[in-house]
Each structure stands twice: as structure tokens, then as C-alpha cells.
Scaffold this motif. Structure first.
Motif, short mmCIF file in Angstrom:
data_model
loop_
_atom_site.label_atom_id
_atom_site.label_comp_id
_atom_site.label_asym_id
_atom_site.label_seq_id
_atom_site.Cartn_x
_atom_site.Cartn_y
_atom_site.Cartn_z
N ILE A 1 0.61 -3.05 -9.29
CA ILE A 1 1.04 -1.96 -8.41
C ILE A 1 -0.10 -0.96 -8.28
O ILE A 1 -0.72 -0.58 -9.27
CB ILE A 1 2.29 -1.25 -8.98
N LYS A 2 -0.39 -0.53 -7.05
CA LYS A 2 -1.47 0.45 -6.83
C LYS A 2 -1.06 1.85 -7.24
O LYS A 2 0.13 2.19 -7.20
CB LYS A 2 -1.79 0.52 -5.35
N GLY A 3 -2.05 2.68 -7.48
CA GLY A 3 -1.81 4.06 -7.88
C GLY A 3 -0.81 4.82 -7.02
O GLY A 3 0.17 5.37 -7.52
N PRO A 4 -1.03 4.88 -5.70
CA PRO A 4 -0.10 5.67 -4.86
C PRO A 4 1.34 5.19 -4.98
O PRO A 4 2.27 6.00 -4.96
CB PRO A 4 -0.64 5.45 -3.44
N ARG B 1 8.04 8.95 -9.96
CA ARG B 1 8.96 10.04 -9.60
C ARG B 1 10.40 9.55 -9.49
O ARG B 1 11.33 10.31 -9.69
CB ARG B 1 8.51 10.66 -8.27
N ALA B 2 10.57 8.27 -9.18
CA ALA B 2 11.92 7.73 -9.10
C ALA B 2 12.43 7.31 -10.48
O ALA B 2 13.54 6.79 -10.59
CB ALA B 2 11.95 6.54 -8.14
N ARG C 1 2.55 3.52 -7.64
CA ARG C 1 2.97 3.87 -9.01
C ARG C 1 3.50 5.30 -9.05
O ARG C 1 4.50 5.59 -9.70
CB ARG C 1 1.79 3.75 -9.97
N ASP C 2 2.80 6.21 -8.34
CA ASP C 2 3.23 7.62 -8.32
C ASP C 2 4.66 7.74 -7.81
O ASP C 2 5.48 8.47 -8.38
CB ASP C 2 2.31 8.45 -7.42
N VAL C 3 4.94 7.03 -6.73
CA VAL C 3 6.29 7.10 -6.13
C VAL C 3 7.32 6.55 -7.11
O VAL C 3 8.38 7.16 -7.33
CB VAL C 3 6.32 6.31 -4.80
N ASN D 1 0.80 -1.22 0.00
CA ASN D 1 0.00 0.00 0.00
C ASN D 1 0.84 1.27 0.00
O ASN D 1 0.33 2.35 -0.20
CB ASN D 1 -0.94 0.00 1.22
N ASP D 2 2.13 1.12 0.27
CA ASP D 2 2.97 2.30 0.38
C ASP D 2 4.43 1.88 0.21
O ASP D 2 4.78 0.72 0.42
CB ASP D 2 2.76 2.94 1.76
N MET D 3 5.27 2.83 -0.14
CA MET D 3 6.68 2.52 -0.39
C MET D 3 7.48 3.78 -0.11
O MET D 3 7.03 4.88 -0.46
CB MET D 3 6.82 2.12 -1.86
N ASP D 4 8.64 3.65 0.50
CA ASP D 4 9.43 4.85 0.74
C ASP D 4 10.74 4.81 -0.07
O ASP D 4 11.03 3.84 -0.77
CB ASP D 4 9.66 5.11 2.23
N ALA D 5 11.51 5.89 0.05
CA ALA D 5 12.69 6.05 -0.80
C ALA D 5 13.75 4.97 -0.51
O ALA D 5 14.42 4.50 -1.43
CB ALA D 5 13.29 7.44 -0.59
#
Lengths: 554, 554
Positions: free
Chosen positions: A519-522, A529-530, A524-526, A490-494
């Protein structure tokens, strides 16, 4: 706008005549309940009984105007009273004027803390105190509170200790010096309270036992036979004043002020939510904090002590038909009238009856069913409850809740640092991919491993996830592809991205494939950007496991 | 078993002759680097330089035996030295014998805390300090450390303050009273260090500048022209002793001891992991804690001060070919020899050169790239870094890291209390269900709403999730079914089950349907224990959205 400032305006502007009947009767019944309870809880807090009555006047009106619950009965409650005693008795002798002025300062501090939390919209922070911690703490505090009344019930002298075992032992040693009349009044009051609550709940039992026991003392002159009575209760209203303060006093009171501000709010908000859900309106954490904060500031200026929404009184208020905040205002007016004209009536009231009222009230807070329920559904929640309960009972109530929170935090970190990862196989019958350990019929594709990661990916767990992927490749040298099913990520960090990036490069150079899918939208966004959608084109766009499998070139 | 107790045995028992060459040269180079650094960092910590050398002997050997990294260079480091100064200078005058004995006690406490954390296997707790906090803190601390050396570099008197702006202002006011020779030595040393690091990294630059500046002072008698020198460094080894202690001292030092124990470990473990990954062996958080803990206990008994694994020295050690812990043991032996025979050589060493060495070393810790990177990929991580950085720089280093941790905790709670929920539609092309906001082509089924919950469900967010489901039904009265896609629900607690249960019953009585699908194993287990598979038979077993849709009877 104005309604946001004064949530009370909402019910005032739309007040309907037919709500009045319910408000009036609820206001009256709560007042009857609150007069003895207010005095009893003040006593529990180490204060003269009249302070409990002061705290039951203006703060109720202030909350009715600024709070967002319409049925919450604000005022002195047992838990907060015990916290006051615990926090302040180390600084001054309970009952002394120094003690009282410290408690007034404490009420101000509690109010300001709640107000600030509410204005900064930090109400959500309190959600971190888990249900299991609150439940374990409440049950243990109820026992501590109940036993703290033993001395009044038996008419003996006991040290004010939080260690219940020591208390019971000392009480046992002194059982011979018990005052028989006191005990008789206490025990009959308890029986009457329990029986009436069960069989005739419509009649306010506290009023009955108070009248009964006061008459008993008055008629048989029991106060001359060693029965402790309330005695003189000063009539009239308190003068309005700001509490005296010093930086030392503030810093000494800070820990207990924060504890009361948060625990008081959490308990109160839980009750407010229960009633609001039933009545189909909404309460807001931050507005509740502001309402309670202002109530506590007013308690401080009107010689009261910290207040909050009480469980049992709110239930009675709601049950007796309260529709709006008017019920609380009526309660407050009745208590002001009592202070003005009827305080002399309390002279012969025995303290044992107040002890009986407290004991019966807190008994209802001991929740064994919840503990069993938690243990059945989720062992770790049950363990958290039990640890908080045990620590509160043996190490004291402040240490108890603190340890409970720490423990639940550690559990939380441990869980998120040890993510669940499932290896999937194809279940033909249902046309889905499932954990091969749970679905023995699931079929794996040769030389392809599908791993579903059931956790957000971030710095605290990425090493563990990395390990599992590496182990897969090591254990099965013929493996050419690992597909990571991201449906649970649900989430991923740098940091996680960095590690995964390294993994991608390493295995690419070894001729192995890592693919991501679903992969979920949020997330995918991260990754966008990477720069992953350029760098790993063709490896991470698949919507489903099937799509990812189709991209593999053998 | 024995290997678990002494991870060092692993490399000893399997020692290969061809590793010796690398270990010897790395041990020598690190010793050359460590002698000036050890003295410089001790000075930074407010201690006599020789304490830095003591801390570079036995602790290194102890770590080599008990730690799990083979290349980590343990010893005095800048960050921990600054923390020592910050934490102890309020209790005693830096440099005084009282100060030194407090620092010895502190080292013992740090060691015991790390040892206890390691033995209780609580290493994972440190994972809660996020990467962004550490990065922001390290950069700010590097600036504070670098500027704290300004007084030695300029040869002026500056108060030891953590407020960098005040420091710069005061330095500016005193710029006239600067000692020219001191400044010249300092600035040329800095230039030499930078240039040599860049162009001839093979030659140990610290040794060069130390020899160069010491000779300069000796030849031109600069110490008589106001250049501050190290002076007498007592030769020989320290006597072994346990530090003096009192309960007051322990409780006054506790906060800083906990901070050093955790920060020291986190920084050190990060470096150990980097090297271990490259060398394909594993380091373990709990064994590292035990290794560092024992090293600190030994530092305390050998008149040293708190040590940990250093970033730059470990990099040099690894780069110079260290293969096993033998390199560290060789370093320690060389420093012991120095203490025995060569301390008189340091007499004319100017303090300005040590300041130059510290400044160049910590400059490398300022990481602007990381801040930019975090801001690009995930704004909130970047904000956490910036807040920690700003707070550390303006409010002091202890407050800084504390605020950083609090802020990241609040962000964490806020995120998990505000879960992402997506409404799904069917994307024909890919045969999957996707968020209708991101996939405009996704088709919704009439009177059915599919919600995917991208979060574990628990007490802190269940009300929000409940709200969203209720709002769906309110907004669209013709809706007869809500399907909850549980593919993203990795965990569920008892409170969430209770709430969902209520929701099920309420909407069932209103003739509306709530269906769950794609529930993961761990969540299925919890629901099974709560009896849902009997109670809600036919409503929660679907493996996929398609299956759930098929069960709807219109």
C-alpha cells in the motif's frame, strides 16, 4: 513581487543589446503579416476590417507587459473570429453598429472571465479539455473557416451557414454567377502563398500577394468589373471607451464568452508552451490567463475584438528571431503608424486576397497525421477526435466542441468506473508477480488468489472491484486467501473503505482471508485515519506479495 | 430474453408460496404509510393531495414488472416533490390547473430521460455524482423540506422561499398569529411519531397520528377554529391521458427534468443496492433506469407526478418482510381501493398532521455522522459535502447540487493534474523500495534516482511529471540515471508518450539515462503500438527496480 505582477519586467530589466536585432526584424515581419491578417480575420468575424487593426495595437503591448510568454504573437486569430461570428450573428446583423457594440462587450466579457480564472488560479481547469478534442475541433473549424471564405474567393453571395455541406451545395448552384476576375486574383494569390511558403519562406508572402493584387485592381480598374475591394478604411486611432452593456446582452453573450475565453486560452497556451520549452523558460497557465485577460479588456476599450495568441504568427515571430516581448511592442507601434498614415493604401485591396490568406493559413491547422497517430496508439483517443471533428463539421462549432468535451468526459468516467484488475502468478525467471493472462509461465499458489487492482478505489468503481473479489471466492470454493496487491491503487475514498470493510468482515466470518499488500503512503494515511491499522493488524502491513504470502498460516 | 425485458417475470415464474405472507403484510403496511405520505408529498410539491395517491397506484405496478429491485418502494418522495415545486413554481401558480398540467408533462419528461439513459446503457454516468455531494445535498434538502412545512405546522402564511434564514425570520415575525389548535395537533403528532418509531416500531405510526388528528378535528369541530383541513378529495380513478405539451414548456422544464431524472435515480438506486446486497441478488443501473422511467411515464398518463424509490418506505417494506414485487402490487391495489371507496374519510384530516409526517420523515435524512466521518478520513470529501450542504441551504436546491458537482469535478481535475511522485530508496529489512520521505532508513543508490509515479500519465499531468524529472537532473548534476517505477501508472495517453519521448531523446543527447520498469500490461500495449519496444530496447523492459538497476553500465 513586482515581477509577479508584471512578468514583462523580467525581460525589460535584463534586456540585452544583442536581442534587439532579432526583436526588430521579428516585430517588422509580424506587422507585415498581421496587417492583412488582422483585416481578414475581422472580416471573418463579421466586422469592418479596421477593427482587426485596432485589435492589433494596444492588446499586443498589454500582453507583452503582463503575459509570461516572450514570443507569443497575440492578436486576431481565425478560430476566435469564427466563434465571434457564430455567437453574435444571432443577436444582430453582422457589420451593423449594434453588432460592433455587442462584439466590444463580448471582448470585455472574455477578458474578465480569463482574468478571474487567472486570479483564482483556476487555469488547471482548462486541462480537462483533452488534446484529442482540441485537435478534432481545430481541424473541423479550419475547414469551416476556409469554406466560409469561398464567397469572397468566387465573388458570389452565400448565406453564412456553419453547415459545410449546405455551403458547398449552394456554391455549386451559383458557380455560373462567379466573378472571373475575383476568382483569378484569389486563386493566383493562393498559389503564390503556397509556393513562396515552400520555396522562399524568408520573404513575407502575405505582403507580396497583397501588393500584387492591389496593384492588379488599381491598374486594370477591376473594382469596376465586379471585384469587391476593401474601400475606405478610416485613418487614425480609435477613441477609448467602455462598451455599452445591458444585463440581457451579457446573459445572451455569456455562453460564447466562456467558449472564447477557454478555447482562446487553450490554443494560445499550447503554442506558448511549445516555444517556452524550446527556449528553456517557463510559462504559467494562470499568468497567461491574466495576460490574455488584460489584453482582451484593452481590446474592448480600444474598439478591438477578442484576441489570443495565434499559432502561425507566433511561429513566424519566433522563427524571425523574436527574443522578448519587445518584438510584439514593435509590431504594435508599426500598426499604429499604419493606422495613422497608411490606411488609404488599402483602398484597392481586393477582399479575395484576404480570403486567400485566411484559406492558406487555416489549411495548416488541418491535422490528419495526428488523427492517424491517435488511432494507432489509442483507439479511444482517436474516436474522441473523430467525433469532435464530425460534430463540429455537421452540427456547428459550438455544439461540436461541447459534444467533444462531453464525450471525452463520458469515456473518462466509463474507464475509471471499469477498472483493470489482473490476477497474478509468480514468474520465476524474473522473480516478480505478473498477470497470468499475459505470462502463461506464471505460477499461481494453490488456494491463494493474488489480484492487482490497477486503479484508484472510489465510489464509482468500488462495486465493480467488490464483484470481482466475490466472484473469485464463489468460483473457487477451496480458496482460503485473496491477496490484493495495492501497488496500482494511488488513491482511495471513504466509500471504498466502507465497502472493503464490509468485505473484510463478511469473509472473516466465513473463515476466509483477505490481505492487502504494497500500500502506498497516501493510501496508508487514509486507512490509518479510518483505524485500519488497529482493526486489521497483521492483514495489511505487508510491503510485498512475498511478505503477504509469508503471513498466511495454512 | 423475455426476462431481460420484464425483470419482474423472474420473481413471478419462481414465486414460492411461503413468500406470500411477507409480501401481503409488507404491502399492507406500506399502503398505510403511503396514503398519508403520498398526500403530504403532493402538498409539498404544490399539488392537490389526490395527485399523490394517483402517483401511488399504476407506477408501483409498472415498476414491479420492469424494475430489478424486489423490495424498492416506488412512489412520491420528499426530495423529488421539493424539486418539482422549485422547478415549476416559477412557471405557474402552484395548485392551478396550468401548474398541474406542467407537472404531468414534467413526469413524462423525467420518464423519457430515464428510459433513454437506461436504453443507451448510460447508467454509469450517474456514478460521477460523488457520495459526498449526494450526502451534503440530501441533508440540506431535508432541512429545506422540513422548514417548508413550518407554515402548515403553525397555521400561518409564509412565502414559498428556498432561503431557510428568510423563512425562519418571517415565521418568527408571525409567531403571534399562529393558530394554537393547529400547532397542538402538529406538535403532538411529531411527538407520537418519534416515540412510536423508537419504542413500538411494529405499529405504523403515520396511521395512528392520522386517525388521532382526524378524530380530534371531527369531534371538536377544529376546522371551524382555523385548523386547515384536507377537505374534499375526489374519489375514483383518474382518466388516462397524455399531458398537453408545447416546445416552450418542454425547454423551460428541461433543466428540472434532468435534475429529477438523475437525482431521483441516484437516491433510489443507492437504496436498491443496499437491499439487494443484503438479499444476495443483483440490481442493474440500466434496468433500474428503465423501470423507473416507465413508472414515471405511467405516472404522467395516470395524472400522477414524478416518482422514485423512497429510502424510508423501502426500508419499511423490506423490514415488514417483502420478498418480491408482489408487495408493491398489493400496495397499489390497496390504494386504488382507497381511491374508489374511502376518500371521503380524509375530509377532516388536518394538513398539520401531514406536515408532521413530512418533518419526521426528512429529519432522518440529515446525516451529521457521515459529514464527521468524511472529514476524519478524507478532508477534501468532507469539504465537498460541506460546500454542497451550504450552497443548497443558502442558494437553493438546484444551484446547490450543481455547485456541488462542479466543485467535486474541479477537485477531481486538480488531483489528477497534480500527481503524487515518490522518490524511492532501498529498505533492506523488507527487501523493497520505498518513499525516502516516509522511510528514513531507505538507502538511495549513488547518482541514480528512482521515481515512482502514482498516477496515470496523460495530457493533464504530463507537464508536471516532466518538470519533476527535469528538476531532479538540474538539482543533482552528477546524476546519470533516473529510473521511473511505473507500477502505479495504470494508463497512458498519446500526449504523455510524446512528451516522454522528447525527454528520452533530450537526455540521451546529454549522456543521461532514463529507464522505465515494472510497466503494466495495458500500458505496455500502448507503448508497443507507439514502437517503443524497438526504439528504446533495453531501457523499458525491466520487470522490477532491481532488474533496471542491473542494466545500468557505469
Amino acid at each position: 513581487m513586482l515581477k509577479k505582477l508584471f512578468p514583462g519586467l523580467e525581460w525589460m530589466l535584463t534586456y540585452k543589446k544583442h536581442d534587439l536585432r532579432g526583436d526588430l526584424s521579428a516585430g517588422l515581419i509580424v506587422a507585415i503579416m498581421l496587417i492583412p491578417q488582422g483585416m481578414a480575420y475581422a472580416m471573418l468575424a463579421g466586422l469592418p476590417p479596421v477593427i482587426g487593426l485596432y485589435a492589433s495595437t494596444i492588446p499586443l503591448i498589454v500582453y507583452a507587459l503582463f503575459g509570461s510568454s516572450r514570443q507569443l504573437a497575440v492578436g486576431p486569430v481565425a478560430m476566435v473570429s469564427l466563434l465571434v461570428l457564430t455567437g453574435v450573428q444571432g443577436l444582430a446583423e453582422p457589420g451593423s453598429s449594434e453588432y460592433i457594440s455587442l462584439v466590444l462587450l463580448l471582448a470585455l466579457m472574455v477578458g474578465v472571465i480569463q482574468l478571474v480564472l487567472g486570479l483564482l488560479k483556476l487555469g488547471f481547469v482548462t486541462e480537462f479539455i483533452s488534446h484529442a478534442v482540441i485537435s478534432g475541433f481545430t481541424s473541423a473549424a479550419a475547414i469551416v473557416i476556409g469554406l466560409s471564405q469561398l464567397k469572397h474567393l468566387l465573388g458570389i453571395n452565400l448565406p453564412s451557414t456553419e453547415n459545410v455541406f449546405e455551403l458547398l451545395y449552394r456554391a455549386f448552384l451559383q458557380i455560373n454567377s462567379m466573378n472571373f476576375y475575383t476568382f483569378l486574383i484569389g486563386i493566383t494569390s493562393i498559389i503564390i502563398l503556397i509556393v513562396m511558403k515552400k520555396w522562399i519562406p524568408k520573404i513575407p508572402a502575405p505582403l507580396v500577394v497583397v501588393v500584387y493584387s492591389t496593384l492588379l485592381v488599381y491598374i486594370f480598374d477591376l473594382h469596376e468589373k465586379g471585384v469587391s475591394i476593401i474601400g475606405e478604411v478610416p485613418g487614425g486611432l480609435p477613441i477609448v471607451s467602455l462598451p455599452a452593456w445591458s444585463m440581457e446582452a451579457i446573459s445572451a453573450l455569456m455562453p460564447i464568452a466562456i467558449t472564447i475565453a477557454i478555447i482562446g486560452f487553450v490554443e494560445s497556451f499550447a503554442m506558448a508552451k511549445v516555444i517556452a520549452t524550446k527556449e528553456k523558460y517557463k510559462v504559467h497557465a494562470n499568468r497567461e490567463l491574466i495576460g490574455l485577460g488584460l489584453a482582451n479588456v484593452s481590446a474592448s476599450t480600444f474598439s478591438g475584438y477578442p484576441v489570443t495568441g495565434g499559432f502561425s504568427r507566433s511561429a513566424v515571430n519566433y522563427g524571425a528571431g523574436a527574443r522578448t516581448g519587445l518584438a510584439a511592442i514593435i509590431t504594435a507601434i508599426l500598426i499604429i503608424l499604419t493606422l495613422l498614415f497608411f490606411t488609404s493604401w488599402f483602398y484597392y485591396m481586393p477582399t479575395a486576397v484576404l480570403a486567400a490568406i485566411i484559406m492558406v493559413a487555416v489549411y495548416g491547422l488541418i491535422d490528419v497525421k495526428e488523427a492517424k497517430h491517435l488511432f494507432k496508439i489509442k483507439r479511444i483517443d482517436g474516436a474522441t477526435l473523430l467525433i469532435t471533428f464530425g460534430a463540429t463539421l455537421t452540427l456547428g462549432i459550438e455544439t461540436g466542441i461541447f459534444l467533444g468535451i462531453i464525450f471525452s468526459l463520458i469515456v473518462f468516467i466509463w474507464r475509471s468506473a471499469n477498472p483493470h484488475v489482473a490476477e497474478l502468478g509468480y514468474v520465476k525467471e524474473a522473480n516478480v508477480y505478473r498477470n497470468i493472462k499475459r505470462y502463461p509461465e506464471a505460477v499461481e499458489k494453490e488456494n491463494v488468489s493474488i489480484l492487482r487492482i490497477d486503479s484508484p478505489m472510489y465510489f464509482a468503481n468500488i462495486t465493480k472491484i467488490e464483484d470481482m473479489i466475490q466472484r473469485k471466492f464463489l468460483e473457487q470454493p477451496s480458496l482460503h486467501t485473496v491477496i490484493l496487491d495495492f501497488s496500482g491503487v494511488n488513491d482511495m475514498d471513504a466509500v471504498a473503505i466502507e465497502h472493503l470493510n464490509e468485505l473484510f468482515t463478511t469473509y472473516e466470518s466465513l473463515g476466509k482471508n483477505i490481505l492487502l499488500c504494497d500500500i502506498k503512503g497516501p493510501v496508508r494515511d487514509v486507512l490509518k485515519r479510518a483505524g485500519w491499522y488497529e482493526k486489521y493488524k497483521g492483514k495489511i502491513e505487508s510491503h510485498s506479495i512475498d511478505e503477504a504470502l509469508a503471513t498466511i498460516k495454512e
